[in-house]
Design an enzyme around this catalytic site. Structure first.
Site, short mmCIF file in Angstrom:
data_model
loop_
_atom_site.label_atom_id
_atom_site.label_comp_id
_atom_site.label_asym_id
_atom_site.label_seq_id
_atom_site.Cartn_x
_atom_site.Cartn_y
_atom_site.Cartn_z
N TYR A 59 -41.69 -6.36 -31.87
CA TYR A 59 -40.27 -6.02 -31.62
C TYR A 59 -39.72 -6.85 -30.47
O TYR A 59 -38.62 -7.41 -30.56
CB TYR A 59 -40.21 -4.52 -31.33
N1 LIG Z 1 -34.85 2.86 -27.34
C1 LIG Z 1 -34.84 2.18 -26.22
O1 LIG Z 1 -35.33 2.64 -25.18
C2 LIG Z 1 -34.18 0.83 -26.18
C3 LIG Z 1 -34.21 0.13 -24.98
C4 LIG Z 1 -33.51 -1.09 -24.89
C5 LIG Z 1 -32.83 -1.56 -25.99
N2 LIG Z 1 -32.83 -0.86 -27.17
C6 LIG Z 1 -32.03 -1.41 -28.27
O2 LIG Z 1 -30.74 -0.84 -28.16
C7 LIG Z 1 -30.09 -0.86 -29.44
C8 LIG Z 1 -29.43 0.48 -29.70
O3 LIG Z 1 -30.39 1.51 -29.65
P1 LIG Z 1 -30.07 2.95 -30.30
O4 LIG Z 1 -30.97 3.92 -29.66
O5 LIG Z 1 -28.59 3.18 -30.31
O6 LIG Z 1 -30.57 2.69 -31.78
P2 LIG Z 1 -30.50 3.68 -33.04
O7 LIG Z 1 -29.94 5.01 -32.64
O8 LIG Z 1 -31.83 3.63 -33.70
O9 LIG Z 1 -29.40 3.00 -33.96
C9 LIG Z 1 -29.67 1.86 -34.68
C10 LIG Z 1 -28.64 1.75 -35.78
O10 LIG Z 1 -28.93 0.57 -36.54
C11 LIG Z 1 -28.66 0.86 -37.87
N3 LIG Z 1 -29.39 0.03 -38.80
C12 LIG Z 1 -30.74 -0.10 -38.89
N4 LIG Z 1 -31.04 -0.91 -39.92
C13 LIG Z 1 -29.86 -1.28 -40.49
C14 LIG Z 1 -29.53 -2.09 -41.60
N5 LIG Z 1 -30.48 -2.67 -42.34
N6 LIG Z 1 -28.23 -2.26 -41.91
C15 LIG Z 1 -27.26 -1.66 -41.18
N7 LIG Z 1 -27.52 -0.87 -40.11
C16 LIG Z 1 -28.81 -0.68 -39.78
C17 LIG Z 1 -29.11 2.31 -38.06
O11 LIG Z 1 -28.49 2.80 -39.22
P3 LIG Z 1 -28.82 4.25 -39.86
O12 LIG Z 1 -27.86 5.16 -39.19
O13 LIG Z 1 -28.56 4.05 -41.30
O14 LIG Z 1 -30.26 4.55 -39.55
C18 LIG Z 1 -28.65 2.94 -36.76
O15 LIG Z 1 -27.35 3.46 -36.89
C19 LIG Z 1 -31.16 -1.26 -30.45
O16 LIG Z 1 -30.96 -2.62 -30.78
C20 LIG Z 1 -32.46 -1.08 -29.67
O17 LIG Z 1 -33.44 -2.00 -30.12
C21 LIG Z 1 -33.47 0.33 -27.27
#
Ligand SMILES: NC(=O)c1ccc[n+]([C@@H]2O[C@H](COP(=O)([O-])OP(=O)(O)OC[C@H]3O[C@@H](n4cnc5c(N)ncnc54)[C@H](OP(=O)(O)O)[C@@H]3O)[C@@H](O)[C@H]2O)c1
Length: 221
Positions: free
Chosen positions: A130
């Site tokens: 990732y």
């Molecule tokens: N978790 C952490 O601690 C962390 C830390 C730093 C950065 N980040 C990054 O921050 C960003 C936002 O995080 P978050 O927690 O808001 O993520 P999240 O809640 O998992 O949301 C990700 C979104 O991406 C959509 N998605 C996934 N695959 C897709 C596809 N093929 N086509 C269209 N949409 C798609 C999902 O759609 P569905 O609603 O259909 O599932 C979901 O709405 C991410 O890029 C993550 O990698 C995360």
């Protein structure tokens, strides 16, 4: 202003959209399920049905044409294995930036990740995969002529936002709320002089608007 959010139904995406709508910004976004289109329509958001994995850049360009900016905050979220990570976290931002070039959308804000995030915890192979995918997406975006900004948040929490951050070119990885990341993205959209720059952001003591404005003019020409 019109803003298109890829990942609009996600934790950060929803919060970005809600803040923009509250400010009278026209918001659109990409979702994978028709129920999400209806839910977002009730909030005044014009979501478009599509899957980032199967959409071509040309198709995505048709969705974002007429928007002023696009935000990428989608992620595989640990589902679908390395292939999903490659297709969504890795290739997704590049697909969006190509679409932006085709559609004449000049500004892109990418939500990425700290390069050293959680490395001290000796994470598994999937996590390392990732991290590499996220970095490849950054590399692809910074090579474009777009007005890009990369926001690298530290570990995300769902605690209520504080409105206060520590933001700059290099910060120590700690934790930040999704509320405060969303507010930071919105502030970056509001401040076009913050451009062609990578910002690391974590919980802190500076009001978000002030923290973002200190970076105006500091980006790559
Ligand atoms: N978790 C952490 O601690 C962390 C830390 C730093 C950065 N980040 C990054 O921050 C960003 C936002 O995080 P978050 O927690 O808001 O993520 P999240 O809640 O998992 O949301 C990700 C979104 O991406 C959509 N998605 C996934 N695959 C897709 C596809 N093929 N086509 C269209 N949409 C798609 C999902 O759609 P569905 O609603 O259909 O599932 C979901 O709405 C991410 O890029 C993550 O990698 C995360």
């Amino acid at each position: 202003m019109k803003v298109f959010v890829v990942g609009i139904a996600g934790g950060v995406g929803r919060r970005v959209a809600a803040r923009l709508v509250a400010q009278g910004v026209q918001v659109g976004g990409l979702v994978r399920r028709s129920a999400q289109v209806e839910d977002l329509a009730a909030e005044g958001i014009a979501a478009t049905l599509g899957d980032l994995v199967t959409l071509t850049s040309e198709e995505l360009a048709a969705f974002i044409r007429g928007y002023d900016a696009a935000v990428f905050t989608a992620g595989a979220g640990g589902e679908g294995g390395p292939e999903a990570i490659d297709q969504i976290d890795g290739a997704g931002p590049g697909k969006l930036s190509k679409a932006a070039e085709i559609a004449g959308v000049s500004r892109i804000v990418l939500v990425s990740v700290f390069p050293e995030a959680w490395r001290e915890r000796r994470m598994d192979e999937a996590f390392e995969h990732y991290m590499v995918a996220k970095k490849q997406a950054e590399v692809e975006l910074v090579l474009t002529d777009l007005d890009w900004v990369i926001v690298r948040p530290s570990a995300l929490s769902n605690a209520p936002g504080t409105g206060l951050v520590d933001l700059g070119l290099a910060k120590v990885h700690e934790e930040i709320t999704r509320d405060d990341v969303a507010e930071t993205v919105v502030e970056v959209l509001r401040q076009p002089d913050v451009n062609r720059i990578i910002l690391e952001v974590t919980d802190g003591a500076t009001p978000i608007a002030a923290a973002v404005s200190t970076m105006a003019g500091a980006g790559r020409a």
